[in-house]
Scaffold this motif. Structure first.
Motif, PDB file in Angstrom:
ATOM      1  N   ALA A  13       0.935  -1.077   0.074  1.00  0.00           N
ATOM      2  CA  ALA A  13       0.191  -0.066  -0.063  1.00  0.00           C
ATOM      3  C   ALA A  13       0.731   1.235  -0.021  1.00  0.00           C
ATOM      4  O   ALA A  13       1.718   1.384   0.888  1.00  0.00           O
ATOM      5  CB  ALA A  13      -0.628  -0.020   1.297  1.00  0.00           C
ATOM      6  N   ASP A  21       4.936   4.343   4.382  1.00  0.00           N
ATOM      7  CA  ASP A  21       4.921   4.652   5.890  1.00  0.00           C
ATOM      8  C   ASP A  21       5.397   6.215   5.948  1.00  0.00           C
ATOM      9  O   ASP A  21       5.939   6.766   4.794  1.00  0.00           O
ATOM     10  CB  ASP A  21       5.983   3.823   6.725  1.00  0.00           C
ATOM     11  N   ARG A  54      12.779  -5.451   9.748  1.00  0.00           N
ATOM     12  CA  ARG A  54      12.345  -4.090  10.689  1.00  0.00           C
ATOM     13  C   ARG A  54      10.828  -3.928  10.429  1.00  0.00           C
ATOM     14  O   ARG A  54      10.342  -3.491  11.444  1.00  0.00           O
ATOM     15  CB  ARG A  54      13.023  -2.937   9.793  1.00  0.00           C
ATOM     16  N   THR A  55      10.048  -4.733   9.612  1.00  0.00           N
ATOM     17  CA  THR A  55       8.739  -4.690   9.861  1.00  0.00           C
ATOM     18  C   THR A  55       8.317  -5.224  10.900  1.00  0.00           C
ATOM     19  O   THR A  55       7.384  -5.211  11.672  1.00  0.00           O
ATOM     20  CB  THR A  55       7.977  -4.818   8.621  1.00  0.00           C
ATOM     21  N   ASP A  59       6.620  -3.034  13.522  1.00  0.00           N
ATOM     22  CA  ASP A  59       5.319  -3.090  13.312  1.00  0.00           C
ATOM     23  C   ASP A  59       4.312  -4.401  14.078  1.00  0.00           C
ATOM     24  O   ASP A  59       3.407  -4.370  14.489  1.00  0.00           O
ATOM     25  CB  ASP A  59       4.629  -3.333  11.996  1.00  0.00           C
ATOM     26  N   SER A  90      17.692 -10.697  10.227  1.00  0.00           N
ATOM     27  CA  SER A  90      19.231 -10.770  10.619  1.00  0.00           C
ATOM     28  C   SER A  90      19.722 -11.334  11.913  1.00  0.00           C
ATOM     29  O   SER A  90      20.137 -12.256  12.205  1.00  0.00           O
ATOM     30  CB  SER A  90      20.106  -9.648   9.956  1.00  0.00           C
ATOM     31  N   VAL A 139      20.090 -12.880   5.319  1.00  0.00           N
ATOM     32  CA  VAL A 139      19.628 -14.010   4.832  1.00  0.00           C
ATOM     33  C   VAL A 139      19.526 -14.513   3.468  1.00  0.00           C
ATOM     34  O   VAL A 139      19.435 -13.591   2.577  1.00  0.00           O
ATOM     35  CB  VAL A 139      18.019 -13.993   5.195  1.00  0.00           C
ATOM     36  N   GLU A 159       4.905  -9.086   2.370  1.00  0.00           N
ATOM     37  CA  GLU A 159       4.077  -7.868   2.761  1.00  0.00           C
ATOM     38  C   GLU A 159       5.169  -6.651   3.178  1.00  0.00           C
ATOM     39  O   GLU A 159       5.111  -6.267   4.140  1.00  0.00           O
ATOM     40  CB  GLU A 159       3.082  -8.188   3.813  1.00  0.00           C
ATOM     41  N   THR A 163      12.991  -2.737   2.114  1.00  0.00           N
ATOM     42  CA  THR A 163      14.387  -3.290   1.830  1.00  0.00           C
ATOM     43  C   THR A 163      14.283  -4.838   1.636  1.00  0.00           C
ATOM     44  O   THR A 163      14.903  -5.223   0.634  1.00  0.00           O
ATOM     45  CB  THR A 163      14.995  -3.070   3.239  1.00  0.00           C
ATOM     46  N   LEU A 164      13.330  -5.457   2.281  1.00  0.00           N
ATOM     47  CA  LEU A 164      12.968  -6.800   1.463  1.00  0.00           C
ATOM     48  C   LEU A 164      12.549  -6.861   0.145  1.00  0.00           C
ATOM     49  O   LEU A 164      13.075  -7.563  -0.825  1.00  0.00           O
ATOM     50  CB  LEU A 164      12.257  -7.624   2.695  1.00  0.00           C
TER      51      LEU A 164
HETATM   52  N1  LIG Z   1       2.745   0.118   3.354  1.00  0.00           N
HETATM   53  C1  LIG Z   1       2.983  -0.932   3.326  1.00  0.00           C
HETATM   54  O1  LIG Z   1       2.508  -1.807   2.609  1.00  0.00           O
HETATM   55  C2  LIG Z   1       3.961  -1.550   4.225  1.00  0.00           C
HETATM   56  C3  LIG Z   1       4.318  -3.032   4.286  1.00  0.00           C
HETATM   57  C4  LIG Z   1       5.393  -3.553   5.205  1.00  0.00           C
HETATM   58  C5  LIG Z   1       6.239  -2.695   5.743  1.00  0.00           C
HETATM   59  N2  LIG Z   1       5.883  -1.192   5.685  1.00  0.00           N
HETATM   60  C6  LIG Z   1       6.559  -0.251   6.435  1.00  0.00           C
HETATM   61  O2  LIG Z   1       8.033  -0.272   6.093  1.00  0.00           O
HETATM   62  C7  LIG Z   1       9.043   0.009   6.757  1.00  0.00           C
HETATM   63  C8  LIG Z   1       9.721  -1.068   7.021  1.00  0.00           C
HETATM   64  O3  LIG Z   1      10.663  -1.553   5.915  1.00  0.00           O
HETATM   65  P1  LIG Z   1      12.310  -1.618   6.026  1.00  0.00           P
HETATM   66  O4  LIG Z   1      12.723  -1.368   4.681  1.00  0.00           O
HETATM   67  O5  LIG Z   1      12.795  -0.768   6.986  1.00  0.00           O
HETATM   68  O6  LIG Z   1      12.536  -3.028   6.621  1.00  0.00           O
HETATM   69  P2  LIG Z   1      11.988  -4.454   5.943  1.00  0.00           P
HETATM   70  O7  LIG Z   1      12.197  -4.598   4.525  1.00  0.00           O
HETATM   71  O8  LIG Z   1      10.954  -4.727   6.736  1.00  0.00           O
HETATM   72  O9  LIG Z   1      13.144  -5.407   6.615  1.00  0.00           O
HETATM   73  C9  LIG Z   1      14.623  -5.346   6.164  1.00  0.00           C
HETATM   74  C10 LIG Z   1      15.528  -5.943   6.906  1.00  0.00           C
HETATM   75  O10 LIG Z   1      15.617  -7.393   6.953  1.00  0.00           O
HETATM   76  C11 LIG Z   1      16.697  -7.943   7.137  1.00  0.00           C
HETATM   77  N3  LIG Z   1      17.207  -8.703   6.347  1.00  0.00           N
HETATM   78  C12 LIG Z   1      17.892  -9.855   6.393  1.00  0.00           C
HETATM   79  N4  LIG Z   1      17.982 -10.545   5.281  1.00  0.00           N
HETATM   80  C13 LIG Z   1      17.674  -9.859   4.430  1.00  0.00           C
HETATM   81  C14 LIG Z   1      17.853  -9.869   2.851  1.00  0.00           C
HETATM   82  N5  LIG Z   1      18.443 -10.722   2.299  1.00  0.00           N
HETATM   83  N6  LIG Z   1      17.171  -8.742   2.202  1.00  0.00           N
HETATM   84  C15 LIG Z   1      16.475  -7.621   2.870  1.00  0.00           C
HETATM   85  N7  LIG Z   1      16.810  -7.688   4.091  1.00  0.00           N
HETATM   86  C16 LIG Z   1      17.106  -8.592   4.933  1.00  0.00           C
HETATM   87  C17 LIG Z   1      17.796  -6.604   7.196  1.00  0.00           C
HETATM   88  O11 LIG Z   1      18.015  -6.634   8.559  1.00  0.00           O
HETATM   89  P3  LIG Z   1      19.324  -5.767   9.232  1.00  0.00           P
HETATM   90  O12 LIG Z   1      19.395  -4.528   8.719  1.00  0.00           O
HETATM   91  O13 LIG Z   1      19.453  -5.836  10.562  1.00  0.00           O
HETATM   92  O14 LIG Z   1      20.612  -6.681   8.579  1.00  0.00           O
HETATM   93  C18 LIG Z   1      16.777  -5.570   6.823  1.00  0.00           C
HETATM   94  O15 LIG Z   1      17.374  -4.337   7.209  1.00  0.00           O
HETATM   95  C19 LIG Z   1       7.991   0.308   8.301  1.00  0.00           C
HETATM   96  O16 LIG Z   1       7.957   1.656   8.104  1.00  0.00           O
HETATM   97  C20 LIG Z   1       6.838  -0.396   7.787  1.00  0.00           C
HETATM   98  O17 LIG Z   1       5.974   0.071   8.383  1.00  0.00           O
HETATM   99  C21 LIG Z   1       4.860  -0.812   4.899  1.00  0.00           C
END
Ligand SMILES: NC(=O)c1ccc[n+]([C@@H]2O[C@H](COP(=O)([O-])OP(=O)(O)OC[C@H]3O[C@@H](n4cnc5c(N)ncnc54)[C@H](OP(=O)(O)O)[C@@H]3O)[C@@H](O)[C@H]2O)c1
Length: 230
Positions: A13, A21, A54-55, A59, A90, A139, A159, A163-164
């Motif tokens: 979304a 976000d 991080r999600t 969250d 991680s 990972v 979802e 970053t993922l």
């Molecule tokens: N609107 C929507 O649809 C929606 C959906 C979900 C989330 N969100 C928002 O997105 C934000 C979080 O997203 P984000 O980008 O910060 O984090 P994320 O994608 O949720 O998590 C990423 C973390 O996962 C870990 N990871 C381990 N192996 C990985 C790999 N191979 N590839 C990628 N990541 C790996 C890493 O942790 P390390 O850095 O510790 O190594 C990385 O920082 C929040 O604000 C949330 O509310 C919005």
């Protein structure tokens, strides 16, 4: 040829300015009630739902099917009432009483790395989660998807977060994107988007094939994109 990974759907979304976000990263609601109902149907059609670390920590999503009818329909099909919850993290420092681990009747699978303390892995397993160490610092996502395929996951819903999503897209591991574009603007240069990480050069941009567009009464737009497997 049999694919060595599940069919992967990324659901996101976003606001009209492309944010998932606010810059405060508190898990701001973007979806409307009709969009939440759509996501619930998508969850109910999936074998597993994956989120990034991080999600998961920020969250603490339940990742369950909200509708009792949809859960009953899954049971009637001989399935568990919720898809498998999958975390990619991680350093798996999540609390044992987190909603991710405890909400609903669901199997939980954590893909983590050697950064997670073995004592914490033991605690998570004791709490009922399957924990799979795949990598030193991050990972190994292709290996994680192969593992999911091996345990019978044919349809994986991702979802976020950005970053993922970005890493799965970069590795060519996404088949479809379902985007809800909300009639909102958050702004904020550091607010997360659909695909974050370091970004791609123009000649490596991921091309999308638009499959469907639907304008909702709430002012939002649903767009379905396909990414052909190369
Ligand atoms: N609107 C929507 O649809 C929606 C959906 C979900 C989330 N969100 C928002 O997105 C934000 C979080 O997203 P984000 O980008 O910060 O984090 P994320 O994608 O949720 O998590 C990423 C973390 O996962 C870990 N990871 C381990 N192996 C990985 C790999 N191979 N590839 C990628 N990541 C790996 C890493 O942790 P390390 O850095 O510790 O190594 C990385 O920082 C929040 O604000 C949330 O509310 C919005």
């Amino acid at each position: 040829m049999t694919p060595d990974r599940p069919f992967v759907i990324l659901n996101v979304a976003v606001t009209a300015d492309g944010k998932t976000d606010t810059a405060a990263r508190g898990g701001a609601t973007i979806s409307s009630p009709p969009d939440l109902a759509r996501v619930d149907r998508l969850r109910a059609e999936s074998d597993a739902i994956m989120v990034g670390g991080r999600t998961l920590l920020g969250d603490d999503p339940r990742l369950t099917v909200k509708s009792a009818e949809l859960r009953a329909a899954r049971r009637a099909r001989g399935l568990s009432e919720n898809p498998i919850k999958v975390g990619v993290i991680s350093k798996a420092t999540l609390r044992l009483d987190s909603r991710f681990l405890t909400a609903g009747l669901a199997s939980v699978l954590l893909f983590t790395t050697q950064q997670t303390d073995p004592a914490q892995i033991a605690r998570l397993r004791q709490a009922g989660a399957d924990v799979c160490v795949l990598g030193e610092t991050h990972v190994d996502l292709p290996a994680a998807l192969r593992r999911l395929q091996e345990i019978g996951v044919q349809r994986l819903l991702v979802e976020g977060g950005g970053t993922l999503n970005a890493e799965l897209l970069r590795l060519g591991l996404v088949d479809e994107i379902r985007l809800y574009l909300a009639p909102l603007i958050f702004g904020g240069a550091t607010a997360p988007t659909l695909a974050d990480g370091p970004g791609l050069p123009r000649d490596a941009a991921i091309g999308l094939e638009r499959r469907a567009v639907e304008a909702l009464d709430d002012g939002g737009i649903l767009i379905a994109y396909r990414i052909p497997r190369s």
